[in-house]
Design a protein around this motif. Structure first.
Motif, PDB file in Angstrom:
ATOM      1  N   PHE A   4      13.127   9.081  -6.804  1.00  0.00           N
ATOM      2  CA  PHE A   4      12.613  10.193  -6.954  1.00  0.00           C
ATOM      3  C   PHE A   4      12.271  10.831  -5.869  1.00  0.00           C
ATOM      4  CE2 PHE A   4       8.934  13.045  -7.741  1.00  0.00           C
ATOM      5  CZ  PHE A   4       9.335  13.969  -8.813  1.00  0.00           C
ATOM      6  N   PHE A   5      11.532   9.779  -4.886  1.00  0.00           N
ATOM      7  CA  PHE A   5      11.130  10.163  -3.399  1.00  0.00           C
ATOM      8  C   PHE A   5      11.725  10.194  -2.583  1.00  0.00           C
ATOM      9  CE2 PHE A   5       7.497   8.735  -6.271  1.00  0.00           C
ATOM     10  CZ  PHE A   5       6.704   9.764  -6.572  1.00  0.00           C
ATOM     11  N   LYS A   6      12.106  10.741  -1.465  1.00  0.00           N
ATOM     12  CA  LYS A   6      12.822  10.628  -0.314  1.00  0.00           C
ATOM     13  C   LYS A   6      12.484   9.194   0.271  1.00  0.00           C
ATOM     14  CE  LYS A   6      14.262  15.270   0.812  1.00  0.00           C
ATOM     15  NZ  LYS A   6      13.188  16.285   0.455  1.00  0.00           N
ATOM     16  N   ARG A   7      13.500   8.539   0.755  1.00  0.00           N
ATOM     17  CA  ARG A   7      13.461   7.071   1.080  1.00  0.00           C
ATOM     18  C   ARG A   7      12.598   7.101   2.295  1.00  0.00           C
ATOM     19  NH1 ARG A   7      16.374   3.748  -1.773  1.00  0.00           N
ATOM     20  NH2 ARG A   7      18.179   4.720  -2.701  1.00  0.00           N
ATOM     21  N   ASN A   8      12.598   8.200   3.131  1.00  0.00           N
ATOM     22  CA  ASN A   8      11.520   7.879   4.324  1.00  0.00           C
ATOM     23  C   ASN A   8      10.115   8.125   4.026  1.00  0.00           C
ATOM     24  OD1 ASN A   8      12.057  10.717   3.738  1.00  0.00           O
ATOM     25  ND2 ASN A   8      11.843  11.360   5.793  1.00  0.00           N
ATOM     26  N   LYS A   9       9.775   9.058   2.859  1.00  0.00           N
ATOM     27  CA  LYS A   9       8.478   9.001   2.437  1.00  0.00           C
ATOM     28  C   LYS A   9       8.027   7.530   1.816  1.00  0.00           C
ATOM     29  CE  LYS A   9       7.025  13.583   1.959  1.00  0.00           C
ATOM     30  NZ  LYS A   9       6.449  14.426   1.605  1.00  0.00           N
ATOM     31  N   LEU A  10       8.975   6.886   1.217  1.00  0.00           N
ATOM     32  CA  LEU A  10       8.740   5.602   0.305  1.00  0.00           C
ATOM     33  C   LEU A  10       8.275   4.682   1.624  1.00  0.00           C
ATOM     34  CD1 LEU A  10      11.351   5.484  -2.486  1.00  0.00           C
ATOM     35  CD2 LEU A  10       8.837   5.861  -2.726  1.00  0.00           C
ATOM     36  N   LYS A  11       9.168   4.843   2.724  1.00  0.00           N
ATOM     37  CA  LYS A  11       9.218   3.780   3.711  1.00  0.00           C
ATOM     38  C   LYS A  11       7.717   3.958   4.587  1.00  0.00           C
ATOM     39  CE  LYS A  11      13.634   2.506   5.493  1.00  0.00           C
ATOM     40  NZ  LYS A  11      14.708   2.910   6.371  1.00  0.00           N
ATOM     41  N   HIS A  12       7.228   5.246   4.567  1.00  0.00           N
ATOM     42  CA  HIS A  12       6.163   5.819   5.395  1.00  0.00           C
ATOM     43  C   HIS A  12       5.032   5.205   4.490  1.00  0.00           C
ATOM     44  CE1 HIS A  12       3.896   9.226   7.580  1.00  0.00           C
ATOM     45  NE2 HIS A  12       3.326   7.965   7.886  1.00  0.00           N
ATOM     46  N   PHE A  13       4.979   5.277   3.220  1.00  0.00           N
ATOM     47  CA  PHE A  13       3.981   4.880   2.274  1.00  0.00           C
ATOM     48  C   PHE A  13       3.942   3.220   2.209  1.00  0.00           C
ATOM     49  CE2 PHE A  13       2.243   3.350  -1.569  1.00  0.00           C
ATOM     50  CZ  PHE A  13       1.146   4.344  -1.908  1.00  0.00           C
ATOM     51  N   SER A  14       4.781   2.609   2.331  1.00  0.00           N
ATOM     52  CA  SER A  14       4.860   1.424   2.456  1.00  0.00           C
ATOM     53  C   SER A  14       4.126   0.686   3.791  1.00  0.00           C
ATOM     54  CB  SER A  14       6.381   0.707   2.394  1.00  0.00           C
ATOM     55  OG  SER A  14       6.873   0.945   0.916  1.00  0.00           O
ATOM     56  N   ALA A  15       4.861   1.439   4.975  1.00  0.00           N
ATOM     57  CA  ALA A  15       4.352   1.004   6.313  1.00  0.00           C
ATOM     58  C   ALA A  15       2.919   1.110   6.312  1.00  0.00           C
ATOM     59  CB  ALA A  15       5.084   1.766   7.294  1.00  0.00           C
ATOM     60  N   ILE A  16       2.335   2.282   6.011  1.00  0.00           N
ATOM     61  CA  ILE A  16       0.899   2.646   6.044  1.00  0.00           C
ATOM     62  C   ILE A  16       0.015   1.746   5.261  1.00  0.00           C
ATOM     63  CG2 ILE A  16      -1.001   4.307   5.160  1.00  0.00           C
ATOM     64  CD1 ILE A  16       0.804   6.500   5.955  1.00  0.00           C
ATOM     65  N   ILE A  17       0.420   1.245   3.870  1.00  0.00           N
ATOM     66  CA  ILE A  17      -0.270   0.371   3.141  1.00  0.00           C
ATOM     67  C   ILE A  17      -0.060  -1.031   3.985  1.00  0.00           C
ATOM     68  CG2 ILE A  17      -0.136  -1.153   1.147  1.00  0.00           C
ATOM     69  CD1 ILE A  17      -0.261   1.335  -0.418  1.00  0.00           C
ATOM     70  N   HIS A  18       1.001  -1.379   4.446  1.00  0.00           N
ATOM     71  CA  HIS A  18       1.321  -2.783   5.223  1.00  0.00           C
ATOM     72  C   HIS A  18       0.236  -3.003   6.447  1.00  0.00           C
ATOM     73  CE1 HIS A  18       3.268  -6.195   6.471  1.00  0.00           C
ATOM     74  NE2 HIS A  18       3.266  -5.872   7.869  1.00  0.00           N
ATOM     75  N   ASN A  19       0.013  -1.771   7.008  1.00  0.00           N
ATOM     76  CA  ASN A  19      -0.706  -1.843   8.288  1.00  0.00           C
ATOM     77  C   ASN A  19      -2.016  -1.516   8.084  1.00  0.00           C
ATOM     78  OD1 ASN A  19       1.663  -2.065   9.747  1.00  0.00           O
ATOM     79  ND2 ASN A  19       1.834   0.204  10.154  1.00  0.00           N
ATOM     80  N   ALA A  20      -2.539  -1.157   6.961  1.00  0.00           N
ATOM     81  CA  ALA A  20      -3.933  -0.626   6.595  1.00  0.00           C
ATOM     82  C   ALA A  20      -4.711  -1.953   6.471  1.00  0.00           C
ATOM     83  CB  ALA A  20      -3.780   0.181   5.180  1.00  0.00           C
ATOM     84  N   GLU A  21      -6.086  -2.134   6.899  1.00  0.00           N
ATOM     85  CA  GLU A  21      -7.151  -3.088   6.867  1.00  0.00           C
ATOM     86  C   GLU A  21      -8.309  -2.749   6.186  1.00  0.00           C
ATOM     87  OE1 GLU A  21      -7.298  -5.010  10.367  1.00  0.00           O
ATOM     88  OE2 GLU A  21      -5.120  -5.642  10.414  1.00  0.00           O
TER      89      GLU A  21
END
Ligand code: 5GP
Ligand code: MN
Length: 343
Positions: A4-21
């Protein structure tokens, strides 16, 4: 797989969560079931992933949501100002859930707009007016909870959601659709409910916790509002209820006690537009609801400094309660043609 979402949005979301502390999660002022459900569901998922996160509400949230897991660890900016300001200094990531404008953070507006880390918006109100690194805004989705679940699912993160997070998601989906009575005609909504049931939610318990836990005072306030205060104006296909501070005090008003009250005039045959006016300490809180194509959000933007969805909007007035009601009645004259032609 089609997403449903553009793949770059999903990638961005995953990356933010991955990096968040250190993560902050904030809903709008006077948070409702959707706002709180989304915040607590996201917090639960992040914690199950081993991340530290804090939910911060601009002000108190209703007791009928306080059974949700994580409720007791929520910070309330009105009550915990110093701690919240410290959390904002340390955090690297901020999720803004269920609002489209930092003004909706009320007293937290400055904290939200000055935040230096990653800001992510997940919301379903039209026309977002916030600056965020990632904006996931879908007004066609009936609740932020549903939207959040969709994002988590497509990012492969629902494996970190337990029954508790699934119940928080269901709470928001249920409350933002009036128990699936409006804005709830998309098959996707029910596919997600199917997933939530598979995850073990006790749907009937969630319903009962939210809708069958009224205080006696809350029922009496509803009784008083319907018997003494509801005004129906069939000539404008409209109605309203207004409650003074004195009346709210008489029924020992608690946050959430007037939730849903605005809808009653709309249950009268032929009525397509209605309002609830509540006298607060420094303003009149205005809630608007409509049926069909009458645009409650445009009406609110234009006349009550507010906004929202087409059929459910809100705003405020600095006039007195009586003057606000008069203003509303005068506006009905101006909108008479639209109201009579609404379908
Ligand atoms: P409620 O009447 O339940 O407070 O709000 C209904 C809808 O209108 C919600 O979607 C809410 O986000 C929006 N809303 C309520 N009050 C305001 C307000 O003061 N400003 C804006 N922009 N939206 C509001
Ligand atoms: Mn919502």
């Amino acid at each position: 797989m089609k997403t449903f979402f553009k793949r770059n949005k999903l990638k961005h979301f995953s990356a933010i969560i991955h990096n968040a502390e250190s993560i902050l999660i904030v809903p709008h002022v006077n948070p409702d079931g959707d706002a709180i459900g989304a915040c607590l569901a996201l917090k639960g998922v992040l914690e199950n992933m081993g991340k530290t996160s804090y939910v911060i509400v601009p002000n108190e949230f209703p007791e009928f949501l306080q059974w949700l897991k994580g409720s007791d660890s929520v910070f309330d900016y009105e009550r915990d100002q110093i701690e919240v300001e410290n959390l904002f200094k340390k955090a690297d990531t901020l999720f803004c859930l269920d609002f489209n404008d930092f003004d909706r953070g009320e007293d937290m507006k400055e904290l939200l707009s000055n935040f230096q880390g990653e800001r992510i918006l997940i919301d379903h109100h039209p026309n977002p007016e916030v600056t965020c690194n990632l904006v996931i805004s879908h007004p066609e989705i009936s609740s932020t909870c549903e939207l959040l679940f969709m994002v988590l699912e497509e990012c492969g993160l629902t494996k970190f959601a337990s029954k508790d997070e699934a119940e928080a998601i269901f709470t928001g989906m249920m409350t933002d659709t009036g128990n699936f009575s409006y804005n709830a005609s998309s098959p996707g909504t029910y596919q997600i409910i199917g997933r939530l049931l598979e995850m073990g939610i006790d749907k009937d318990k969630v319903h009962s916790n939210v809708y069958h836990t009224f205080s006696e005072d809350r029922w009496r306030l509803i009784g008083h509002s319907l018997k003494e205060k509801m005004v129906i104006m069939p000539e404008y296909r409209s109605g309203y209820i207004s409650l003074s501070k004195k009346e709210l005090d008489e029924f020992k008003f608690q946050p959430g006690d007037t939730e849903g009250l605005v809808n009653y005039p709309l249950m009268v045959k032929g009525i397509v537009f209605c309002a609830l006016f509540l006298e607060k300490d420094d303003e009149i809180k205005v809630s608007l609801r409509s049926k069909g194509n009458f645009q409650a959000n445009k009406f609110s933007e234009k006349h009550f400094k507010g906004g929202g969805h087409m059929n459910a909007a809100g705003g405020s007035s600095e006039l007195t309660l009586d003057e606000t009601v008069k203003k509303f009645e005068m506006l009905l004259i101006e909108y008479k043609t639209d109201l009579l032609n609404s379908f």
